[in-house]
Design a protein around this motif. Sequence first.
Motif, PDB file in Angstrom:
ATOM      1  N   UNK A 124      41.056  25.675  43.385  1.00  0.00           N
ATOM      2  CA  UNK A 124      41.618  26.279  44.398  1.00  0.00           C
ATOM      3  C   UNK A 124      41.604  28.180  44.159  1.00  0.00           C
ATOM      4  N   UNK A 125      41.511  28.483  42.825  1.00  0.00           N
ATOM      5  CA  UNK A 125      41.386  29.945  42.814  1.00  0.00           C
ATOM      6  C   UNK A 125      39.948  30.337  43.314  1.00  0.00           C
ATOM      7  N   UNK A 126      38.989  29.375  43.795  1.00  0.00           N
ATOM      8  CA  UNK A 126      37.725  29.656  44.450  1.00  0.00           C
ATOM      9  C   UNK A 126      37.929  29.955  45.914  1.00  0.00           C
ATOM     10  N   UNK A 127      38.952  29.495  46.528  1.00  0.00           N
ATOM     11  CA  UNK A 127      39.370  29.706  47.841  1.00  0.00           C
ATOM     12  C   UNK A 127      39.460  31.294  48.002  1.00  0.00           C
ATOM     13  N   UNK A 128      38.722  31.761  48.910  1.00  0.00           N
ATOM     14  CA  UNK A 128      38.948  33.127  49.385  1.00  0.00           C
ATOM     15  C   UNK A 128      40.206  33.326  50.025  1.00  0.00           C
ATOM     16  N   UNK A 129      40.406  32.378  51.062  1.00  0.00           N
ATOM     17  CA  UNK A 129      41.689  32.580  51.751  1.00  0.00           C
ATOM     18  C   UNK A 129      42.757  32.520  50.858  1.00  0.00           C
ATOM     19  N   UNK A 130      42.918  32.108  49.688  1.00  0.00           N
ATOM     20  CA  UNK A 130      43.980  31.726  48.974  1.00  0.00           C
ATOM     21  C   UNK A 130      44.326  32.942  47.773  1.00  0.00           C
ATOM     22  N   UNK A 187      39.926  34.884  29.299  1.00  0.00           N
ATOM     23  CA  UNK A 187      41.025  34.954  30.139  1.00  0.00           C
ATOM     24  C   UNK A 187      41.719  36.248  30.186  1.00  0.00           C
ATOM     25  N   UNK A 188      42.477  36.526  31.485  1.00  0.00           N
ATOM     26  CA  UNK A 188      43.120  37.830  31.319  1.00  0.00           C
ATOM     27  C   UNK A 188      42.035  39.103  31.323  1.00  0.00           C
ATOM     28  N   UNK A 189      41.186  38.864  32.240  1.00  0.00           N
ATOM     29  CA  UNK A 189      40.061  39.972  32.099  1.00  0.00           C
ATOM     30  C   UNK A 189      40.250  40.874  33.431  1.00  0.00           C
ATOM     31  N   UNK A 218      45.496  35.745  46.523  1.00  0.00           N
ATOM     32  CA  UNK A 218      46.254  36.865  46.669  1.00  0.00           C
ATOM     33  C   UNK A 218      46.780  37.763  45.274  1.00  0.00           C
ATOM     34  N   UNK A 219      46.130  37.188  44.244  1.00  0.00           N
ATOM     35  CA  UNK A 219      46.320  37.696  43.001  1.00  0.00           C
ATOM     36  C   UNK A 219      45.286  38.666  42.340  1.00  0.00           C
ATOM     37  N   UNK A 220      44.059  38.520  43.139  1.00  0.00           N
ATOM     38  CA  UNK A 220      43.060  39.520  42.549  1.00  0.00           C
ATOM     39  C   UNK A 220      42.601  38.940  41.212  1.00  0.00           C
ATOM     40  N   UNK A 221      41.709  39.991  40.351  1.00  0.00           N
ATOM     41  CA  UNK A 221      41.220  39.557  39.291  1.00  0.00           C
ATOM     42  C   UNK A 221      40.417  38.230  38.994  1.00  0.00           C
ATOM     43  N   UNK A 222      40.222  37.638  37.942  1.00  0.00           N
ATOM     44  CA  UNK A 222      39.515  36.273  37.658  1.00  0.00           C
ATOM     45  C   UNK A 222      38.132  36.355  38.268  1.00  0.00           C
ATOM     46  N   UNK A 223      37.375  37.587  37.996  1.00  0.00           N
ATOM     47  CA  UNK A 223      36.208  37.679  38.506  1.00  0.00           C
ATOM     48  C   UNK A 223      35.007  36.480  38.262  1.00  0.00           C
ATOM     49  N   UNK A 224      35.099  36.292  36.835  1.00  0.00           N
ATOM     50  CA  UNK A 224      34.199  35.203  36.550  1.00  0.00           C
ATOM     51  C   UNK A 224      34.442  33.888  36.941  1.00  0.00           C
ATOM     52  N   UNK A 226      36.536  45.448  32.821  1.00  0.00           N
ATOM     53  CA  UNK A 226      36.009  45.047  31.652  1.00  0.00           C
ATOM     54  C   UNK A 226      35.171  43.758  31.700  1.00  0.00           C
ATOM     55  N   UNK A 227      34.516  43.683  33.023  1.00  0.00           N
ATOM     56  CA  UNK A 227      33.510  42.760  33.132  1.00  0.00           C
ATOM     57  C   UNK A 227      32.257  43.083  32.598  1.00  0.00           C
ATOM     58  N   UNK A 228      31.599  41.834  32.029  1.00  0.00           N
ATOM     59  CA  UNK A 228      30.402  42.222  31.136  1.00  0.00           C
ATOM     60  C   UNK A 228      29.213  41.127  31.931  1.00  0.00           C
ATOM     61  N   UNK A 229      27.812  41.645  32.345  1.00  0.00           N
ATOM     62  CA  UNK A 229      26.945  40.801  32.855  1.00  0.00           C
ATOM     63  C   UNK A 229      26.942  39.410  31.943  1.00  0.00           C
ATOM     64  N   UNK A 230      26.666  39.765  30.830  1.00  0.00           N
ATOM     65  CA  UNK A 230      26.305  38.431  30.021  1.00  0.00           C
ATOM     66  C   UNK A 230      27.383  37.214  30.094  1.00  0.00           C
ATOM     67  N   UNK A 231      28.585  37.660  29.952  1.00  0.00           N
ATOM     68  CA  UNK A 231      29.835  36.718  30.102  1.00  0.00           C
ATOM     69  C   UNK A 231      29.638  36.086  31.494  1.00  0.00           C
TER      70      UNK A 231
END
Length: 234
Positions: free
Chosen positions: A141-147, A93-95, A149-155, A99-104
């Motif tokens: 819902x955080x998988x919605x591209x339209x929704x 969380x809070x990534x 507005x907060x960014x991050x949460x890459x994984x 800080x993104x890594x391939x394996x995770x």
Amino acid sequence: MTTRTGTVLITGAARGIGLEFVRHYLARGWQVHACARNLAEATELQQLEQSGSGLSLHQLDISSDEQIAELTLALDRQPLDLLINNAGIYGPKKLAFGEVTRDRWRRVLEINTISPLMLTQALIGNLMAGRQKKVLMLSSKVGSISDNSGGAGYYYRSSKTALNQVVKSLSIDLAEKGISVLALHPGWVQTEMGGPNALISTAESVAGLVEVIDALDLQSSGQFIEYNGKQIPW
Ligand SMILES: NC(=O)c1ccc[n+]([C@@H]2O[C@H](COP(=O)([O-])OP(=O)(O)OC[C@H]3O[C@@H](n4cnc5c(N)ncnc54)[C@H](OP(=O)(O)O)[C@@H]3O)[C@@H](O)[C@H]2O)c1
């Protein structure tokens, strides 16, 4: 012999939303195949198994092709009305960017995106033999591209966005087999993943989700729906 009204297979059933789905369908008199990756520690499932009929427990880490093959053998062509691909992980969380890594990232995609499709492929014969023929994917819902507005949460975001694309393709490919498919958002739910500030209980979430599942047919297949029945933009 008891005649059961339906048969459902649920992944990640030892806790959270998955466990609530198990309770719900048992209370409705269904045959429930509950899958957990650590059955020895799944105490609630074990208690439910001892206290009534209709529950079969299966060891299943959804990222293991070997365990998926063992499950398929154990089911032995039994019809399935519903397949609920519920198991999922958030990842760290809070990534933040940087800080993104391939394996995770790969691990989150493996669990949330790739494994639900691999399991659906493996159980397609069981679903075709079932009456209701429904595949449910627990998205978010955080998988919605339209929704977004907060960014991050890459994984997590990317894993659920990709899962939604899987749902859309499956709904097209499986329509001729009479199988309908939905991406479901359960709400912000009080579970280990949702955390203590979440807005609704697992009971409230699952009560809404099963209404959505009950109403699903081939016409409404291939959509992204919230537990309260509202459609979510992709
Ligand atoms: N809670 C929310 O607010 C929320 C919001 C949107 C979407 N969702 C989605 O809803 C679903 C259920 O979430 P939840 O809140 O109930 O999460 P949870 O309380 O964290 O439970 C996750 C479940 O998935 C299982 N799991 C994880 N990795 C697995 C693997 N490799 N193989 C098999 N099972 C595995 C866990 O098993 P172990 O017990 O062995 O770890 C656990 O049973 C997830 O797909 C999640 O992304 C939840």
